[in-house]
Design a protein around this motif. Sequence first.
Motif, PDB file in Angstrom:
ATOM      1  N   ILE A  50       0.840  -1.196   0.000  1.00 35.57           N
ATOM      2  CA  ILE A  50       0.000   0.000   0.000  1.00 35.57           C
ATOM      3  C   ILE A  50       0.876   1.246   0.000  1.00 35.57           C
ATOM      4  CG2 ILE A  50      -1.748   1.299   1.271  1.00 35.57           C
ATOM      5  CD1 ILE A  50      -2.784  -1.274   0.032  1.00 35.57           C
ATOM      6  N   LEU A  51       0.609   2.129  -0.932  1.00 38.52           N
ATOM      7  CA  LEU A  51       1.425   3.330  -1.116  1.00 38.52           C
ATOM      8  C   LEU A  51       0.952   4.472  -0.225  1.00 38.52           C
ATOM      9  CD1 LEU A  51       1.442   3.100  -4.986  1.00 38.52           C
ATOM     10  CD2 LEU A  51       3.472   2.851  -3.549  1.00 38.52           C
ATOM     11  N   PRO A  52       1.819   5.444   0.041  1.00 40.39           N
ATOM     12  CA  PRO A  52       1.373   6.661   0.728  1.00 40.39           C
ATOM     13  C   PRO A  52       0.261   7.341  -0.069  1.00 40.39           C
ATOM     14  CG  PRO A  52       3.766   6.554   0.650  1.00 40.39           C
ATOM     15  CD  PRO A  52       3.260   5.444  -0.222  1.00 40.39           C
ATOM     16  N   THR A  53      -0.646   7.988   0.618  1.00 39.28           N
ATOM     17  CA  THR A  53      -1.834   8.567  -0.025  1.00 39.28           C
ATOM     18  C   THR A  53      -1.476   9.533  -1.145  1.00 39.28           C
ATOM     19  OG1 THR A  53      -3.050   8.365   2.051  1.00 39.28           O
ATOM     20  CG2 THR A  53      -3.962   9.861   0.399  1.00 39.28           C
ATOM     21  N   ASN A  54      -0.405  10.297  -0.978  1.00 42.34           N
ATOM     22  CA  ASN A  54      -0.081  11.329  -1.970  1.00 42.34           C
ATOM     23  C   ASN A  54       0.392  10.759  -3.305  1.00 42.34           C
ATOM     24  OD1 ASN A  54       2.338  10.511  -0.574  1.00 42.34           O
ATOM     25  ND2 ASN A  54       3.388  12.213  -1.567  1.00 42.34           N
ATOM     26  N   ILE A  55       0.769   9.464  -3.350  1.00 46.18           N
ATOM     27  CA  ILE A  55       1.175   8.863  -4.624  1.00 46.18           C
ATOM     28  C   ILE A  55       0.326   7.635  -4.974  1.00 46.18           C
ATOM     29  CG2 ILE A  55       3.545   9.724  -4.543  1.00 46.18           C
ATOM     30  CD1 ILE A  55       4.427   6.980  -3.551  1.00 46.18           C
ATOM     31  N   ASP A  56      -0.753   7.432  -4.246  1.00 52.02           N
ATOM     32  CA  ASP A  56      -1.642   6.298  -4.503  1.00 52.02           C
ATOM     33  C   ASP A  56      -2.835   6.761  -5.333  1.00 52.02           C
ATOM     34  OD1 ASP A  56      -3.171   4.040  -4.537  1.00 52.02           O
ATOM     35  OD2 ASP A  56      -3.258   3.768  -2.367  1.00 52.02           O
ATOM     36  N   ALA A  57      -2.818   6.421  -6.635  1.00 54.78           N
ATOM     37  CA  ALA A  57      -3.902   6.822  -7.534  1.00 54.78           C
ATOM     38  C   ALA A  57      -5.020   5.792  -7.583  1.00 54.78           C
ATOM     39  CB  ALA A  57      -3.364   7.058  -8.937  1.00 54.78           C
ATOM     40  N   GLY A  58      -4.865   4.691  -6.838  1.00 55.62           N
ATOM     41  CA  GLY A  58      -5.906   3.676  -6.798  1.00 55.62           C
ATOM     42  C   GLY A  58      -5.653   2.476  -7.678  1.00 55.62           C
ATOM     43  N   HIS A  59      -4.602   2.541  -8.512  1.00 52.23           N
ATOM     44  CA  HIS A  59      -4.269   1.403  -9.368  1.00 52.23           C
ATOM     45  C   HIS A  59      -3.549   0.329  -8.560  1.00 52.23           C
ATOM     46  CE1 HIS A  59      -5.334   3.581 -13.014  1.00 52.23           C
ATOM     47  NE2 HIS A  59      -4.587   4.595 -12.616  1.00 52.23           N
ATOM     48  N   PRO A  60      -3.698  -0.938  -8.952  1.00 53.90           N
ATOM     49  CA  PRO A  60      -2.876  -1.981  -8.318  1.00 53.90           C
ATOM     50  C   PRO A  60      -1.397  -1.659  -8.523  1.00 53.90           C
ATOM     51  CG  PRO A  60      -4.651  -2.956  -9.609  1.00 53.90           C
ATOM     52  CD  PRO A  60      -4.646  -1.493  -9.936  1.00 53.90           C
ATOM     53  N   PHE A  62       1.289  -3.580  -8.954  1.00 61.58           N
ATOM     54  CA  PHE A  62       2.152  -4.668  -9.394  1.00 61.58           C
ATOM     55  C   PHE A  62       2.983  -4.319 -10.631  1.00 61.58           C
ATOM     56  CE2 PHE A  62      -1.349  -6.399  -6.945  1.00 61.58           C
ATOM     57  CZ  PHE A  62      -0.635  -7.066  -5.953  1.00 61.58           C
ATOM     58  N   PHE A  63       2.502  -3.410 -11.462  1.00 66.57           N
ATOM     59  CA  PHE A  63       3.334  -2.935 -12.568  1.00 66.57           C
ATOM     60  C   PHE A  63       4.554  -2.216 -12.015  1.00 66.57           C
ATOM     61  CE2 PHE A  63       4.530   0.595 -15.408  1.00 66.57           C
ATOM     62  CZ  PHE A  63       4.902  -0.119 -16.533  1.00 66.57           C
ATOM     63  N   TYR A  64       4.335  -1.386 -10.997  1.00 64.12           N
ATOM     64  CA  TYR A  64       5.441  -0.646 -10.385  1.00 64.12           C
ATOM     65  C   TYR A  64       6.406  -1.603  -9.685  1.00 64.12           C
ATOM     66  CZ  TYR A  64       1.750   2.822 -10.975  1.00 64.12           C
ATOM     67  OH  TYR A  64       0.754   3.601 -11.496  1.00 64.12           O
ATOM     68  N   ALA A  65       5.865  -2.628  -9.050  1.00 66.63           N
ATOM     69  CA  ALA A  65       6.718  -3.623  -8.394  1.00 66.63           C
ATOM     70  C   ALA A  65       7.571  -4.359  -9.430  1.00 66.63           C
ATOM     71  CB  ALA A  65       5.857  -4.607  -7.610  1.00 66.63           C
ATOM     72  N   TYR A  66       6.990  -4.619 -10.590  1.00 65.50           N
ATOM     73  CA  TYR A  66       7.720  -5.283 -11.669  1.00 65.50           C
ATOM     74  C   TYR A  66       8.882  -4.416 -12.150  1.00 65.50           C
ATOM     75  CZ  TYR A  66       8.657  -6.586 -16.545  1.00 65.50           C
ATOM     76  OH  TYR A  66       9.265  -6.903 -17.737  1.00 65.50           O
ATOM     77  N   ILE A  67       8.635  -3.124 -12.365  1.00 67.18           N
ATOM     78  CA  ILE A  67       9.703  -2.221 -12.796  1.00 67.18           C
ATOM     79  C   ILE A  67      10.795  -2.163 -11.733  1.00 67.18           C
ATOM     80  CG2 ILE A  67      10.288   0.150 -13.447  1.00 67.18           C
ATOM     81  CD1 ILE A  67       8.574  -1.271 -15.521  1.00 67.18           C
ATOM     82  N   MET A 164      -4.213  -6.592 -13.017  1.00 68.81           N
ATOM     83  CA  MET A 164      -3.087  -6.323 -12.122  1.00 68.81           C
ATOM     84  C   MET A 164      -2.343  -5.055 -12.521  1.00 68.81           C
ATOM     85  SD  MET A 164      -1.545 -10.179 -11.556  1.00 68.81           S
ATOM     86  CE  MET A 164      -0.324  -9.667 -10.348  1.00 68.81           C
ATOM     87  N   LEU A 165      -2.572  -4.586 -13.745  1.00 69.15           N
ATOM     88  CA  LEU A 165      -1.872  -3.415 -14.260  1.00 69.15           C
ATOM     89  C   LEU A 165      -2.536  -2.099 -13.897  1.00 69.15           C
ATOM     90  CD1 LEU A 165      -1.084  -4.648 -17.887  1.00 69.15           C
ATOM     91  CD2 LEU A 165       0.603  -4.181 -16.109  1.00 69.15           C
ATOM     92  N   SER A 166      -3.859  -2.044 -14.046  1.00 71.49           N
ATOM     93  CA  SER A 166      -4.537  -0.755 -13.991  1.00 71.49           C
ATOM     94  C   SER A 166      -6.031  -0.948 -13.752  1.00 71.49           C
ATOM     95  CB  SER A 166      -4.319  -0.013 -15.317  1.00 71.49           C
ATOM     96  OG  SER A 166      -5.210   1.052 -15.480  1.00 71.49           O
ATOM     97  N   LEU A 167      -6.671   0.103 -13.251  1.00 75.61           N
ATOM     98  CA  LEU A 167      -8.127   0.105 -13.139  1.00 75.61           C
ATOM     99  C   LEU A 167      -8.784  -0.116 -14.495  1.00 75.61           C
ATOM    100  CD1 LEU A 167      -8.607   3.179 -10.768  1.00 75.61           C
ATOM    101  CD2 LEU A 167      -9.303   0.842 -10.244  1.00 75.61           C
ATOM    102  N   ARG A 168      -8.132   0.383 -15.544  1.00 81.96           N
ATOM    103  CA  ARG A 168      -8.702   0.252 -16.884  1.00 81.96           C
ATOM    104  C   ARG A 168      -8.667  -1.183 -17.382  1.00 81.96           C
ATOM    105  NH1 ARG A 168      -6.016   4.974 -17.248  1.00 81.96           N
ATOM    106  NH2 ARG A 168      -4.272   4.145 -18.441  1.00 81.96           N
ATOM    107  N   GLY A 169      -7.932  -2.052 -16.687  1.00 82.33           N
ATOM    108  CA  GLY A 169      -7.952  -3.457 -17.044  1.00 82.33           C
ATOM    109  C   GLY A 169      -9.342  -4.059 -16.925  1.00 82.33           C
ATOM    110  N   VAL A 170     -10.134  -3.544 -15.962  1.00 82.04           N
ATOM    111  CA  VAL A 170     -11.520  -4.014 -15.804  1.00 82.04           C
ATOM    112  C   VAL A 170     -12.339  -3.653 -17.031  1.00 82.04           C
ATOM    113  CG1 VAL A 170     -13.613  -3.825 -14.408  1.00 82.04           C
ATOM    114  CG2 VAL A 170     -11.365  -3.831 -13.291  1.00 82.04           C
ATOM    115  N   PHE A 171     -12.149  -2.426 -17.533  1.00 82.64           N
ATOM    116  CA  PHE A 171     -12.875  -2.002 -18.740  1.00 82.64           C
ATOM    117  C   PHE A 171     -12.417  -2.823 -19.949  1.00 82.64           C
ATOM    118  CE2 PHE A 171     -12.766   2.409 -16.586  1.00 82.64           C
ATOM    119  CZ  PHE A 171     -13.874   2.088 -15.826  1.00 82.64           C
ATOM    120  N   ALA A 172     -11.121  -3.152 -19.987  1.00 85.52           N
ATOM    121  CA  ALA A 172     -10.596  -3.949 -21.095  1.00 85.52           C
ATOM    122  C   ALA A 172     -11.237  -5.337 -21.121  1.00 85.52           C
ATOM    123  CB  ALA A 172      -9.074  -4.059 -20.984  1.00 85.52           C
TER     124      ALA A 172
END
Length: 457
Positions: A50-60, A62-67, A164-172
């Motif tokens: 879980i990220l600090p609130t100021n940099i947490d946009a609500g996306h999972p 795991f993409f950032y963890a991968y990088i 796991m990448l993004s909120l938009r993954g649900v729309f995809a």
Amino acid sequence: MFNSKNTIVFAVAIATLVNILSWNLPFFWDTLLTSTITKYYFSNGWNQLILPTNIDAGHPPFFYAYITLFYHLFGCSLFSAHLAMLPFSIIGILSFVGLLHYFQFDIKQQFLGILFYFSIPAVLTQHTLVSYDVALLSFYLWALFSYLKNQKIHFTFCLLFMVMLSLRGVFAIGALSLTIFFLQQQQFKNWFRWNIYAIPAALFVIFWYSFHYLKTGWFISTPSTAWATQRGWADGFQLAKNIFSIARCFFDFGIGILSVALLWYLFKRKRIDTILVVSIMPFIVFSFSFLLFTNPINHRYFLIVYVLMLLPLLHLLKKSNFILACFISILLIASNWLIYPVPISNGWDCTINYLSYQRCMNAFEKENRIEKTRIGSVFPMAVSNQQMYLTSDTTKMINTHNKPIRKLEYVLYSNVGNDFSTRQIRELKKWYIVRQWKCGVTYVTLYKNLNFNNTNR
């Protein structure tokens, strides 16, 4: 001369070349959040996802963890971040080649399709950035190809990776589901069977956002001021604005060519065939989903649609000569330079012109002798070198977005800064120009407020 093996080699070679040419490019636009989060994980570890609130946009995350994993393997550098994108680039272009093969385009058409793929300004530009939208595009294309080839296990994993990448993954996934519904000729049972393979992805969404809620007290409507205004429901004015924004996304940067080709293909076919289904359904789902929210609609949200719109274009060009096809590719590349004048905003992360802005900023960094804490600016200038280059320098300029500038001594202005208000631009015209750096269609100007001392008495 042309065979399927050569097509695959050509596709991988182009994807690899684009990635290599990007190795030293700094983070830009929304990928600045990616650099901030990955730097945080690199410094603090993954123990607390879980990220600090100021940099947490609500996306999972795991993409950032991968990088960040690549930082640990190859060092915390721009090279590592861009190298991490190479597998996604290769997956995407090979999946697209698979689709071309499935739709029985000949080898020459497949070579042309690869050329078009990297000629779309938004697609090419996002491939030069550390962009999870590229990863989302790649897994969507792979999932679609897996469905068409009846590869159920691949299909299941692609859906899981998308959410796991993004909120938009649900729309995809929603777009894929609707596509399958029509490709199955609206037979509910067959459609339902394919939706069963989305269960792992659905379980992940339930688990992750429940976990996130328990830890933070919110799902996707963040309390952070950075995104709070982008998570609400659209009112009538915002709805009209969103409609206009979507229309722009299918005109800007050469996409108008693809839009006209799709409409002409529809006119000639006079019916909805498989190519039109796979092209139109994601457009419908994404557009409807984005319309309802206050979140600004960006060109990169439609990368999947842009690529799939190449299918009707290639079909129209089947009986055309190669010179016409190359001319269209040149038009797509040239559309990078179709930039709106100030004060109209531009989708700078979807045109390769952002590289000229980077050259301007590099010149500013080398020649500027004024402390950044005395200079006002807006995004993407008002960020630190740590965010752009992954250095240790965390100094930032003063963010003047929606703030008065009359009490500032200096302001760094650029036509890339969409957040400068019309009022601020008018006021800056009265200030003294200390220095201007111009590269191509972009420029960066350092202004000095000659009334600064009087204003601050």
